[in-house]
Design a protein around this motif. Structure first.
Motif, PDB file in Angstrom:
ATOM      1  N   GLN A 219       0.828  -1.199   0.000  1.00 19.08           N
ATOM      2  CA  GLN A 219       0.000   0.000   0.000  1.00 19.08           C
ATOM      3  C   GLN A 219       0.870   1.260   0.000  1.00 19.08           C
ATOM      4  O   GLN A 219       0.649   2.196  -0.775  1.00 19.08           O
ATOM      5  CB  GLN A 219      -0.916  -0.004   1.220  1.00 19.08           C
ATOM      6  CG  GLN A 219      -1.967  -1.090   1.197  1.00 19.08           C
ATOM      7  CD  GLN A 219      -2.593  -1.319   2.567  1.00 19.08           C
ATOM      8  OE1 GLN A 219      -2.277  -0.631   3.536  1.00 19.08           O
ATOM      9  NE2 GLN A 219      -3.476  -2.293   2.656  1.00 19.08           N
TER      10      GLN A 219
ATOM     11  N   TYR B 233       1.009   3.945  -3.129  1.00 23.06           N
ATOM     12  CA  TYR B 233       0.557   5.317  -2.938  1.00 23.06           C
ATOM     13  C   TYR B 233       1.699   6.325  -3.055  1.00 23.06           C
ATOM     14  O   TYR B 233       1.464   7.510  -3.292  1.00 23.06           O
ATOM     15  CB  TYR B 233      -0.140   5.468  -1.588  1.00 23.06           C
ATOM     16  CG  TYR B 233      -1.560   4.948  -1.576  1.00 23.06           C
ATOM     17  CD1 TYR B 233      -2.430   5.221  -2.619  1.00 23.06           C
ATOM     18  CD2 TYR B 233      -2.044   4.192  -0.501  1.00 23.06           C
ATOM     19  CE1 TYR B 233      -3.732   4.753  -2.604  1.00 23.06           C
ATOM     20  CE2 TYR B 233      -3.344   3.734  -0.474  1.00 23.06           C
ATOM     21  CZ  TYR B 233      -4.191   4.007  -1.529  1.00 23.06           C
ATOM     22  OH  TYR B 233      -5.485   3.554  -1.521  1.00 23.06           O
TER      23      TYR B 233
ATOM     24  N   ASP C 183      -9.001   2.532  -4.560  1.00 27.17           N
ATOM     25  CA  ASP C 183      -8.388   1.315  -4.005  1.00 27.17           C
ATOM     26  C   ASP C 183      -6.920   1.208  -4.424  1.00 27.17           C
ATOM     27  O   ASP C 183      -6.572   1.455  -5.590  1.00 27.17           O
ATOM     28  CB  ASP C 183      -9.150   0.084  -4.490  1.00 27.17           C
ATOM     29  CG  ASP C 183      -8.597  -1.201  -3.903  1.00 27.17           C
ATOM     30  OD1 ASP C 183      -8.877  -1.479  -2.731  1.00 27.17           O
ATOM     31  OD2 ASP C 183      -7.856  -1.913  -4.620  1.00 27.17           O
ATOM     32  N   TYR C 184      -6.066   0.812  -3.477  1.00 24.94           N
ATOM     33  CA  TYR C 184      -4.621   0.836  -3.730  1.00 24.94           C
ATOM     34  C   TYR C 184      -4.178  -0.128  -4.823  1.00 24.94           C
ATOM     35  O   TYR C 184      -3.077  -0.005  -5.356  1.00 24.94           O
ATOM     36  CB  TYR C 184      -3.832   0.575  -2.436  1.00 24.94           C
ATOM     37  CG  TYR C 184      -4.110  -0.744  -1.749  1.00 24.94           C
ATOM     38  CD1 TYR C 184      -3.368  -1.881  -2.049  1.00 24.94           C
ATOM     39  CD2 TYR C 184      -5.082  -0.848  -0.767  1.00 24.94           C
ATOM     40  CE1 TYR C 184      -3.610  -3.077  -1.415  1.00 24.94           C
ATOM     41  CE2 TYR C 184      -5.318  -2.039  -0.114  1.00 24.94           C
ATOM     42  CZ  TYR C 184      -4.583  -3.156  -0.430  1.00 24.94           C
ATOM     43  OH  TYR C 184      -4.830  -4.342   0.213  1.00 24.94           O
TER      44      TYR C 184
ATOM     45  N   LEU D 210      -6.360   3.666   6.532  1.00 21.98           N
ATOM     46  CA  LEU D 210      -5.269   2.700   6.524  1.00 21.98           C
ATOM     47  C   LEU D 210      -4.229   3.191   7.530  1.00 21.98           C
ATOM     48  O   LEU D 210      -4.320   4.306   8.042  1.00 21.98           O
ATOM     49  CB  LEU D 210      -4.630   2.598   5.131  1.00 21.98           C
ATOM     50  CG  LEU D 210      -5.490   2.071   3.984  1.00 21.98           C
ATOM     51  CD1 LEU D 210      -4.770   2.237   2.655  1.00 21.98           C
ATOM     52  CD2 LEU D 210      -5.852   0.606   4.201  1.00 21.98           C
TER      53      LEU D 210
END
Length: 535
Positions: free
Chosen positions: A79, A83, A187-188, A521
């Protein structure tokens, strides 16, 4: 009047239009005492993002089986990497609200069956290629392809057609209305990749549009990135370099942050929060959101294919004891649904699954099972997972149920144990909406349905309700549908949601961030690399 004047001076100081000395002089002239003026200047400058420095992140996540393919991302390290190096059509802001990212505007029509995304102009990939609608279409098609193994495939099952209107507009046609579709676009897994002739040639390419460019990548060990000089976001991606290091061992992570070897760690063991909080150079950051720790039972594997055995285990756990002893109060007891009161349409009338030795023994007897039940566990699942499993075994024993713990190696846990072994420990960061959470891990079309609860009368009805609720515009009807879905999942499903856990981090006091820190998250929505800076 004075407050307005000081706010304007503070803005000028943060923007570099005046220096610290000039600000202090004007603050004193406005009537502030010298100590107050000095403190205010320090606070303003600390809250002003600055470029430079190397951020070192010590993470509990990461495995040598990881890959750069966003579709296979399965842990917090993936993740963070996705990102930092890439962007999505939308993102969850640090205030928890959905905002456009690569899209600059989005508009629904036709009862939310049609979604139009207008792309930002001038965005470039790290290889110099300009972002176009073809890249967006190719990325989504990569995940939704018939043979795709992407974890996002189940999220995109409602897409009927994707087309473009010029180079900067993408139109999604859905099978049915979906008011939450823009959330899915954040969504990652669905990081927009560069296409060649309308297809994604190499999903494992390091190239993205993000604030950082990958210089070296060693799965489950270390990733080094440098700032993207052409990043399209103003006021983001402040560090010169970002180093992401896998430190799966809790003690190693703690020692690294205490010794100054890293600047930020995630998943601080609740047992050491007080210890780390006494270190003068460190700050403890706790955020509360949708993270929960689970023990999924795969209902397609014996003995978990038996309803009564599953119910026996659900009543054999002292959940508050898990919160008290594993989280040390930094969370709350779970109730076998991946939804809590922070999410819309939470069913407040669900029966409470708490320890009841008599009920557990009664269901266990009806199951006809005998002998030990194996539970695969490693602290790679979540901090304290092994201790939690030991507590579960002890409470189950009071109901006459024998649980045998199988200690699994941390490395490769997410590839070799989770979603494969019949019963194991797991964590979920959660999702902002029920539909997204269900499509991630509970519907019959997702790769990540780690309980394999896909068929049978209750599962069929659950899947039907999820689809109905997705396009339902009547709020009362949508609530009824989600309430029924939760009841079915709690009763017949294979998930044991043991506890809801706060995200606990420790970071250097030289590292700072906005007042708002996202809790969708870990580590500011896994976007710390582009949002944080050194004071």
């Amino acid at each position: 009047m004075r407050d307005t004047y000081l706010k304007k001076q503070a803005r000028w100081l943060s923007e570099g239009q005046i220096d610290r000395r000039q600000f202090i002089k004007t603050a004193i002239a406005a009537g502030l005492a010298v100590p107050s003026a000095l403190t205010l200047a320090t606070d303003v400058l600390a809250a002003t993002p600055k470029k430079g420095g190397k951020l070192r992140y010590g993470s509990s996540y990461g495995s040598t089986t990881d890959a750069l393919d966003p579709g296979t991302a399965e842990n917090g390290m993936s993740q963070a990497i996705n990102y930092a190096r890439g962007n999505h059509l939308t993102e969850i802001g640090n205030d928890g609200k959905l905002i456009p990212e690569l899209a600059q505007a989005l508009e629904p029509s036709n009862g939310a069956k049609t979604w139009v995304f207008d792309l930002r102009k001038g965005v470039e990939f790290h290889n110099g290629k300009s972002l176009t609608a073809d890249d967006v279409i190719a990325t989504f098609n990569y995940h939704r392809d018939e043979n795709s193994k992407s974890a996002a495939k189940g999220l995109l099952g409602s897409i009927k057609e994707i087309k473009k209107d010029g180079d900067s507009r993408v139109i999604f046609e859905l099978e049915s209305g979906d008011a939450d579709f823009p959330y899915i676009a954040s969504d990652y897994h669905i990081m927009i990749l560069p296409s060649v002739d309308g297809v994604i040639e190499d999903a494992n390419s390091a190239v993205g549009t993000g604030g950082y460019i990958i210089e070296s990548y060693e799965a489950g060990v270390r990733t080094l990135m440098k700032r993207n000089p052409n990043y399209f976001k103003e006021g983001r991606a402040h560090f010169d370099e970002v180093e992401l290091i896998t430190l799966a061992d809790t003690t190693a992570r703690q020692n690294a942050i205490m010794n100054g070897d890293v600047d930020l760690i995630d998943n601080v063991d609740p047992k050491t929060v007080a210890l780390l909080g006494r270190v003068p150079t460190l700050e403890i950051l706790k955020t509360t959101g949708t993270q929960h720790y689970t023990f999924p039972m795969r209902v397609n594997s014996a003995p978990f294919d038996n309803y009564d055995l599953r119910m026996a285990l659900k009543f054999a756990i002292k959940r508050q004891e898990l919160v008290d002893k594993i989280l040390l109060g930094h969370g709350e007891a779970g109730n076998d649904v991946p939804i809590n009161a922070s999410m819309p349409y939470f069913n407040t009338e669900l029966p409470v699954h708490e320890f009841d030795a008599e009920k557990a023994a009664e269901h266990y007897k009806k199951s006809g099972h005998s002998g030990a039940i194996q539970l695969s566990v490693s602290d790679a699942a979540f901090p304290g997972a092994v201790d939690a499993a030991q507590l579960i075994a002890a409470s189950a024993k009071e109901a006459g149920i024998e649980i045998e713990l199988v200690r699994e190696p941390s490395d490769g846990y997410w590839s070799n144990v989770w979603n494969k072994k019949p019963w194991c420990a797991c964590y979920w960061n959660g999702r902002p909406t029920q539909d997204w959470m269900y499509k991630s891990a509970y519907t019959n079309d997702t790769e990540w349905n780690d309980t394999a609860w896909k068929t049978g009368e209750s599962a069929d009805r659950f899947n039907e309700l999820v689809v109905m609720a997705r396009s339902e515009t009547d709020d009362d009807k949508r609530k009824d549908q989600y309430w029924e879905a939760q009841k079915l999942l709690q009763d017949d499903g294979g998930v044991i949601v043991g506890m809801w856990a706060s995200f606990i981090h420790a970071h250097s006091k030289e590292l700072t961030h906005d007042e708002n820190v996202a809790a969708n998250l870990q580590a500011d929505g896994a976007k710390f690399a582009e949002r944080w800076w050194f004071a």
